[in-house]
Design a protein around this motif. Structure first.
Motif, PDB file in Angstrom:
ATOM      1  N   ALA A  40       0.861  -1.180   0.000  1.00 16.44           N
ATOM      2  CA  ALA A  40       0.000   0.000   0.000  1.00 16.44           C
ATOM      3  C   ALA A  40       0.897   1.229   0.000  1.00 16.44           C
ATOM      4  O   ALA A  40       1.860   1.295   0.768  1.00 16.44           O
ATOM      5  CB  ALA A  40      -0.920   0.005   1.223  1.00 16.44           C
ATOM      6  N   ALA A  41       0.607   2.177  -0.868  1.00 13.38           N
ATOM      7  CA  ALA A  41       1.449   3.367  -0.986  1.00 13.38           C
ATOM      8  C   ALA A  41       0.589   4.610  -1.137  1.00 13.38           C
ATOM      9  O   ALA A  41      -0.525   4.560  -1.673  1.00 13.38           O
ATOM     10  CB  ALA A  41       2.397   3.234  -2.179  1.00 13.38           C
ATOM     11  N   SER A  42       1.135   5.725  -0.675  1.00 17.52           N
ATOM     12  CA  SER A  42       0.455   7.020  -0.787  1.00 17.52           C
ATOM     13  C   SER A  42       1.213   7.912  -1.753  1.00 17.52           C
ATOM     14  O   SER A  42       2.437   8.054  -1.654  1.00 17.52           O
ATOM     15  CB  SER A  42       0.363   7.701   0.581  1.00 17.52           C
ATOM     16  OG  SER A  42      -0.407   6.944   1.484  1.00 17.52           O
ATOM     17  N   ILE A  43       0.487   8.503  -2.687  1.00 17.50           N
ATOM     18  CA  ILE A  43       1.036   9.509  -3.596  1.00 17.50           C
ATOM     19  C   ILE A  43       0.659  10.874  -3.029  1.00 17.50           C
ATOM     20  O   ILE A  43      -0.522  11.200  -2.918  1.00 17.50           O
ATOM     21  CB  ILE A  43       0.465   9.349  -5.017  1.00 17.50           C
ATOM     22  CG1 ILE A  43       0.782   7.956  -5.576  1.00 17.50           C
ATOM     23  CG2 ILE A  43       1.019  10.431  -5.947  1.00 17.50           C
ATOM     24  CD1 ILE A  43       0.074   7.646  -6.883  1.00 17.50           C
ATOM     25  N   TYR A  44       1.659  11.651  -2.634  1.00 18.76           N
ATOM     26  CA  TYR A  44       1.405  12.950  -2.030  1.00 18.76           C
ATOM     27  C   TYR A  44       1.534  14.066  -3.069  1.00 18.76           C
ATOM     28  O   TYR A  44       2.478  14.075  -3.880  1.00 18.76           O
ATOM     29  CB  TYR A  44       2.398  13.214  -0.901  1.00 18.76           C
ATOM     30  CG  TYR A  44       2.098  12.437   0.354  1.00 18.76           C
ATOM     31  CD1 TYR A  44       1.268  12.972   1.333  1.00 18.76           C
ATOM     32  CD2 TYR A  44       2.636  11.175   0.566  1.00 18.76           C
ATOM     33  CE1 TYR A  44       0.987  12.259   2.498  1.00 18.76           C
ATOM     34  CE2 TYR A  44       2.357  10.451   1.715  1.00 18.76           C
ATOM     35  CZ  TYR A  44       1.530  11.004   2.678  1.00 18.76           C
ATOM     36  OH  TYR A  44       1.251  10.296   3.823  1.00 18.76           O
TER      37      TYR A  44
END
Length: 314
Positions: A248-252
Motif C-alpha cells: 500500500a502506498a500514498s502519492i502525495y
C-alpha cells in the motif's frame, strides 16, 4: 587479472545539469534499473548508489540530482545532495549533452557547475552523453571548447541509451581509482531498500502519465510492505513470478487540483498509474504484487522543511 594488475576500488559521482542522462548512464553501467528515468527535469531527488564489481576492481557510482538554480526547499535539498556527493568521492564524472545548435558553446548552467567543481578540487572527467544525437564531426570542437574551461583528467564520449562507450568509461574510471580491496560485498548492486525502489517506480509512472505541473509536487511513500506470502509455492518453475507481496502506498501532492489530475475521471488515471507501476514492481521483486494506491494532499510540502522530513527528504 594478471599478476601485474592491482585491484582498484573507489567512488565516482555522476554530476551535471538536469536531464543530461545521469540515471540512464547509471543503469547502463550496472546493467540493472536502479534509478528511475523520465524526460522531466529533476526526476532524481536523492543520491543513488550503483556498484559495479569486476575481477579487476569495484566502482561505486553515485547518481545525483541535477544541479540547477535552486528555488524552494526541495530544490535546495537536491542541489546540496549533488554537491555533497562530489565532495565525498574519489572521482567526479561531469556529464553534459551536446548543444542543440551546430556551433558548440558552454551554457551558463554548465559554467556554474564547473565553477563549483573547481572549488571542490576533485579529479574530474568530462563525459559527453547522447553522442548518438550529433554528427561525429561536431564532437571534437565541443571537446576542445570544454578543455579550455576546466583541467579534465579524461574526456569520454558515450551514449548511455545505446550503450556506446559505457565499457570504456568504466575501465577508464577504474584506472584512476586507488589500489585497494572491495568496498562492498561482491554481490551488492545498490544500497536502496526494496520499499524505496518501489516508491520510486510508482513515482516514475506518475511522471510518465501526468501533466507537466504534477511531477514537481509529487512524492510517494510506501505505507505497507507485507512479505508474509512472498515465498513461491512448491513447484513454481524457474523464471516465473513467486508468491505474493501486498503493498500500500500514498502519492502525495500539494493541492486538491493535483489530486484530481492524478485520480482522473472516474479514477482512470490512478488505475493506469497503478497497473503500470505494478508490472514494473513485479519485475523488480520477482513476485506477484497487490498494489493499493491512495492520493493524499500535503499542502506546500516541497517548500517546508517539516514537509520534506515527513516525506523522506532529509
Amino acid at each position: 587479472m594478471s599478476p601485474q594488475q592491482k585491484h582498484r576500488a573507489g567512488f565516482a559521482a555522476l554530476i551535471g545539469r538536469p536531464n543530461v542522462g545521469k540515471s540512464t548512464l547509471l543503469n547502463a553501467l550496472t546493467g540493472e534499473k536502479i534509478a528511475i528515468v523520465s524526460p522531466k527535469p529533476q526526476t532524481t531527488r536523492n543520491r543513488i548508489l550503483g556498484v559495479v564489481t569486476r575481477p579487476e576492481g569495484q566502482v561505486a557510482f553515485l547518481d545525483t540530482p541535477g544541479i540547477h538554480q535552486a528555488k524552494g526547499e526541495l530544490n535546495r535539498y537536491m542541489v546540496e545532495v549533488a554537491l555533497t556527493a562530489a565532495e565525498e568521492v574519489d572521482l567526479v564524472l561531469f556529464l553534459i549533452e551536446p548543444p542543440a545548435g551546430e556551433t558548440p558553446d558552454v551554457s551558463p548552467g554548465n559554467r556554474a557547475v564547473l565553477e563549483r567543481l573547481q572549488k571542490i578540487g576533485k579529479p574530474t572527467f568530462l563525459v559527453i552523453n547522447k553522442i548518438d544525437s550529433i554528427p561525429k564531426q561536431q564532437l571534437l570542437p565541443l571537446i576542445e571548447l570544454y578543455r579550455h574551461q576546466f583541467p579534465f583528467a579524461e574526456v569520454v564520449p558515450v551514449s548511455a541509451r545505446e550503450g556506446d562507450g559505457v565499457e570504456h568509461l568504466y575501465a577508464t574510471v577504474l584506472s584512476h581509482l586507488p589500489e585497494g580491496e572491495r568496498l562492498f560485498d561482491e554481490d551488492m548492486l545498490t544500497d536502496q531498500q526494496e520499499r524505496v525502489l518501489v516508491s520510486e517506480y510508482i513515482r516514475e509512472q506518475v511522471l510518465r502519465h501526468c501533466r507537466q505541473e504534477i511531477p514537481y509536487s509529487t512524492a510517494v511513500m510506501v505505507d505497507v510492505f507485507d512479505e508474509s506470502e512472498r515465498e513461491p509455492r512448491p513447484g513454481t518453475p524457474p523464471g516465473q513470478l513467486g508468491g505474493l507481496i501486498r503493498i500500500a502506498a500514498s502519492i502525495y501532492v500539494e493541492r486538491d487540483s493535483q489530486k484530481a489530475i492524478i485520480i482522473g475521471k472516474k479514477g482512470q488515471m490512478l488505475k493506469v498509474i497503478g497497473t503500470d507501476a505494478r508490472k514494473s514492481v513485479q519485475r523488480l521483486l520477482g513476485a506477484h504484487v497487490y498494489l493499493d494506491l491512495r492520493v493524499r494532499v500535503e499542502p506546500r510540502w516541497s517548500e517546508r522543511p517539516e514537509g520534506l522530513k515527513k516525506l523522506g527528504y532529509e
